[in-house]
Write a protein that holds these residues in place. Structure first.
Motif, mmCIF file in Angstrom:
data_model
loop_
_atom_site.group_PDB
_atom_site.id
_atom_site.type_symbol
_atom_site.label_atom_id
_atom_site.label_comp_id
_atom_site.label_asym_id
_atom_site.label_seq_id
_atom_site.Cartn_x
_atom_site.Cartn_y
_atom_site.Cartn_z
ATOM 1 N N CYS A 138 -4.422 1.389 -9.348
ATOM 2 C CA CYS A 138 -5.364 2.394 -9.822
ATOM 3 C C CYS A 138 -5.265 3.585 -8.879
ATOM 4 C CB CYS A 138 -6.776 1.816 -9.816
ATOM 5 S SG CYS A 138 -8.044 2.918 -10.449
ATOM 6 N N VAL A 139 -5.251 4.782 -9.436
ATOM 7 C CA VAL A 139 -4.962 5.972 -8.634
ATOM 8 C C VAL A 139 -5.928 7.085 -9.013
ATOM 9 C CG1 VAL A 139 -3.147 7.597 -7.975
ATOM 10 C CG2 VAL A 139 -2.519 5.305 -8.724
ATOM 11 N N PHE A 175 0.834 -1.189 0.000
ATOM 12 C CA PHE A 175 0.000 0.000 0.000
ATOM 13 C C PHE A 175 0.875 1.248 0.000
ATOM 14 C CE2 PHE A 175 -3.641 2.419 0.257
ATOM 15 C CZ PHE A 175 -3.634 3.276 1.336
ATOM 16 N N LEU A 176 0.574 2.158 -0.922
ATOM 17 C CA LEU A 176 1.352 3.389 -1.085
ATOM 18 C C LEU A 176 0.600 4.569 -0.496
ATOM 19 C CD1 LEU A 176 2.594 2.772 -4.621
ATOM 20 C CD2 LEU A 176 3.955 4.115 -3.075
ATOM 21 N N VAL A 184 -10.321 4.996 -3.920
ATOM 22 C CA VAL A 184 -10.290 4.090 -5.063
ATOM 23 C C VAL A 184 -10.252 2.666 -4.538
ATOM 24 C CG1 VAL A 184 -7.780 4.227 -5.271
ATOM 25 C CG2 VAL A 184 -9.142 3.594 -7.243
ATOM 26 N N THR A 185 -11.032 1.782 -5.176
ATOM 27 C CA THR A 185 -11.115 0.388 -4.764
ATOM 28 C C THR A 185 -10.750 -0.513 -5.926
ATOM 29 O OG1 THR A 185 -12.911 0.899 -3.220
ATOM 30 C CG2 THR A 185 -12.612 -1.413 -3.830
ATOM 31 N N PHE A 210 -3.859 6.089 -3.794
ATOM 32 C CA PHE A 210 -3.588 4.809 -4.447
ATOM 33 C C PHE A 210 -4.573 3.742 -3.982
ATOM 34 C CE2 PHE A 210 0.505 4.912 -6.716
ATOM 35 C CZ PHE A 210 0.897 6.208 -6.436
ATOM 36 N N GLY A 211 -4.961 2.871 -4.923
ATOM 37 C CA GLY A 211 -5.636 1.645 -4.553
ATOM 38 C C GLY A 211 -4.639 0.680 -3.945
ATOM 39 N N LYS A 212 -5.129 -0.444 -3.456
ATOM 40 C CA LYS A 212 -4.265 -1.391 -2.752
ATOM 41 C C LYS A 212 -3.510 -2.313 -3.697
ATOM 42 C CE LYS A 212 -6.466 -1.066 1.655
ATOM 43 N NZ LYS A 212 -6.891 -1.694 2.901
#
Lengths: 116, 115
Positions: free
Chosen positions: B91-92, A42-43, B4-5, B105-107
């Protein structure tokens, strides 16, 4: 030519030590960032600077202190390292302030910090 | 607040078959949306971005994504997977405007490609 570079690539150190990670971009961008990527990939953004001035400072312990000597460099200094600081730290840059209207951020290769 | 998911943490496909990586977003503004790829032990590379122009966005390496406002989705597709596509995909969504702009950011979705 490397657009965004970071040193070192790997950093292994003991708890309690102080360390720095350096970042340089040769893209002529005005804004630079530090992100932390945890063990689950995670970022999350930590800081962003525009023309040497801090513009985003997320909830980060004050042991973390970014320093920008000029707009091409943004270094990250970490005091009193803790086990939970182990992560990959990414530097990035973008042309203008923030990411409104889709400015692309260019990322460095990352620095893997391991605190023992 | 924007979020975001990424609906799948891991997707596995065979080489030569289509790729679909799903992403839904939540945004109070007209969002900017991005897909980034991270190969093992590498930094992040931009695949493509949407910034309120054409809703079908073409990126590098044959990837494309379609912005669907009614579904709040921005799924990433590729007609035919290659072994070199194996990586982590993020995905961002952009967060806010101007000096408060930020990337959320998504995971991540790990894409595996089988021979």
């Amino acid at each position: 030519d490397t657009a965004v570079s970071q040193t070192p690539k790997y950093l292994v150190t003991q708890m309690g030590n102080d360390k720095s990670i350096k970042c340089e971009q040769n893209l002529g961008h005005d804004t630079m960032y530090w992100y932390k990527q945890d063990s689950k990939k995670f970022l999350k953004i930590m800081f962003s600077y525009n023309n040497k001035e801090l513009i985003i400072n997320e909830t980060v312990p004050n042991r973390f202190s970014p320093k920008s000597p000029d707009k091409a460099h943004l270094n990250l200094h970490i005091n009193s390292l803790e086990l939970g600081d182990s992560a990959v730290y990414f530097c990035a840059s973008s042309l203008s302030v923030g990411v409104s209207r889709g400015d692309t951020q260019y990322f460095g290769p990352g620095t893997r910090l391991t605190v023992l | 607040a924007q979020s975001v998911t990424q609906l799948d943490s891991h997707v596995s496909v065979s080489e030569g078959t289509p790729v679909l990586l799903r992403c839904n977003y939540s945004s109070s503004y007209s969002p900017s949306l991005f897909w980034y790829v991270q190969h093992p032990n590498k930094g992040l590379q931009l695949l493509l971005k949407y910034t309120s122009a054409a809703t079908l966005v073409k990126g590098i390496n044959g990837f494309e994504a379609e912005f669907k406002k009614s579904e709040t989705s921005f799924h990433l597709t590729k007609p035919s997977a290659h072994m070199s596509d194996a990586a982590e995909y993020f995905c961002v969504v952009s967060d806010g405007w101007g000096s408060q702009g930020n990337l959320i950011f998504g995971k991540g979705t790990k894409l595996s490609v089988k021979p």
